[in-house]
Design a protein around this motif. Structure first.
Motif, mmCIF file in Angstrom:
data_model
loop_
_atom_site.group_PDB
_atom_site.id
_atom_site.type_symbol
_atom_site.label_atom_id
_atom_site.label_comp_id
_atom_site.label_asym_id
_atom_site.label_seq_id
_atom_site.Cartn_x
_atom_site.Cartn_y
_atom_site.Cartn_z
ATOM 1 N N LEU A 49 4.327 16.594 -7.565
ATOM 2 C CA LEU A 49 4.356 17.421 -9.007
ATOM 3 C C LEU A 49 5.322 18.687 -8.735
ATOM 4 O O LEU A 49 6.180 18.876 -9.957
ATOM 5 C CB LEU A 49 3.272 17.654 -9.738
ATOM 6 N N LYS A 50 5.094 19.519 -7.893
ATOM 7 C CA LYS A 50 5.931 20.406 -7.516
ATOM 8 C C LYS A 50 7.179 20.225 -7.155
ATOM 9 O O LYS A 50 8.364 20.805 -7.702
ATOM 10 C CB LYS A 50 5.498 21.209 -6.301
ATOM 11 N N ASN A 53 9.275 19.329 -10.227
ATOM 12 C CA ASN A 53 9.277 20.349 -11.394
ATOM 13 C C ASN A 53 10.654 21.301 -10.765
ATOM 14 O O ASN A 53 11.054 21.737 -11.454
ATOM 15 C CB ASN A 53 8.193 21.432 -11.401
ATOM 16 N N THR A 54 10.650 21.183 -9.399
ATOM 17 C CA THR A 54 11.816 22.293 -8.958
ATOM 18 C C THR A 54 12.986 21.413 -8.545
ATOM 19 O O THR A 54 14.174 21.855 -8.239
ATOM 20 C CB THR A 54 11.313 22.916 -7.758
ATOM 21 N N LEU A 60 11.353 19.290 -14.767
ATOM 22 C CA LEU A 60 10.443 20.034 -15.413
ATOM 23 C C LEU A 60 10.264 19.862 -16.742
ATOM 24 O O LEU A 60 9.248 20.145 -17.375
ATOM 25 C CB LEU A 60 11.001 21.525 -15.037
ATOM 26 N N HIS A 63 8.438 16.651 -17.239
ATOM 27 C CA HIS A 63 7.026 17.019 -17.139
ATOM 28 C C HIS A 63 6.577 17.596 -18.308
ATOM 29 O O HIS A 63 5.290 17.309 -18.826
ATOM 30 C CB HIS A 63 6.926 17.668 -15.887
ATOM 31 N N THR A 64 7.122 18.678 -18.791
ATOM 32 C CA THR A 64 6.628 19.474 -19.842
ATOM 33 C C THR A 64 6.559 18.748 -21.174
ATOM 34 O O THR A 64 5.421 18.886 -21.811
ATOM 35 C CB THR A 64 7.625 20.650 -20.028
ATOM 36 N N ASP A 119 -3.167 16.138 -11.091
ATOM 37 C CA ASP A 119 -2.243 17.241 -10.243
ATOM 38 C C ASP A 119 -2.903 17.786 -9.081
ATOM 39 O O ASP A 119 -2.205 18.588 -8.364
ATOM 40 C CB ASP A 119 -1.723 18.503 -11.056
#
Ligand code: HEM
Length: 211
Positions: A49-50, A53-54, A60, A63-64, A119
């Motif tokens: 997940l990191k 996001n990056t 990101l 995901h948001t 997560d």
């Protein structure tokens, strides 16, 4: 015969049910997009997940949107239940919408609940452990239910896999199905009621004296 107030309540319910279908579809589509890179494993879930996001383009954002759509779905479903309760009726289309709405609200809460540990964060891990002890305390079925969710034994990769399957296959398919049934019954109800709408009162006709 129904009043204009009732008809407005019905119209609000229709708008909210369209919002519910839209939010469910957005959550399902973004969920599938997340799953392309998500790794359902202890430790790996957090890292993936990191990574989403990056490193992934628009990761990101997707995901948001998934998180927000899922949370909004719970809120809108709860508001819908209040609106439907205020405009309650004795007709089969209302009952279908009411039952599917309640089940959808519970399913959306279930989706948020099954995502707690997805997560594999510190917060998620400890929150899940506390909630599991509540589930275990349920008489007769508590420990079996715990084993089904956890996969027996301690919290590990099997737990993440179990909850990921429940979240992304079972509950998300259920939410989509219920959202469509809910919208369909609300539209049917609105159609039925349109024909019964009371015409706004006409102003008293002036009597014209003909002399
Ligand atoms: C109607 C469909 C769906 C709804 C309403 C929904 C809802 C949610 C919610 C509320 C969360 C927790 C967000 C948070 O608070 O951090 C979540 C997380 C997650 N969902 Fe879904 N979901 C749906 C479908 C799916 C599908 C189809 C997949 C994958 C195929 C999926 C994969 C995930 C993953 C991997 C997470 C963990 C991400 C995180 O913890 O931030 N979801 N979902």
């Amino acid at each position: 015969m129904i009043s204009t107030y009732d008809f407005r309540l019905r119209r609000t319910a229709t708008i909210l049910s369209v919002a519910i279908v839209t939010l469910s579809a957005i959550a399902a589509i973004t969920g599938v997009l997340i799953s392309f890179y998500y790794e359902p494993a202890a430790g790996g879930a957090y890292q993936s997940l990191k990574w989403i996001n990056t490193e992934i383009t628009n990761g990101l954002l997707i995901h948001t949107i998934h998180d927000r759509a899922g949370t909004l779905l719970i809120g809108v479903s709860l508001i819908q239940m209040v609106v439907m309760f205020l405009g309650r009726q004795f007709r089969s289309s209302w009952l279908t919408a009411w039952v599917s709405g309640i089940l959808l609200t519970l399913t959306s809460i279930g989706l948020a609940w099954t995502a707690i540990i997805l997560d594999w964060s510190q917060e998620g891990y400890w929150r899940f452990r506390i909630e599991l002890s509540t589930i275990e305390a349920i008489p007769l079925i508590g420990s079996t239910l715990r084993d089904v969710l956890v996969g027996g034994g301690a919290l590990n990769t099997t737990t993440v896999e179990h909850l990921y399957t429940i979240h992304s296959y079972l509950l998300s398919a259920g939410a989509i199905l219920l959202a469509v049934v809910h919208l369909w019954s609300i539209l049917k109800q609105e159609k039925e009621m349109k024909g019964e709408l009371v015409a706004p009162e006409l102003p008293a006709q002036k009597e014209v004296e003909l002399t």
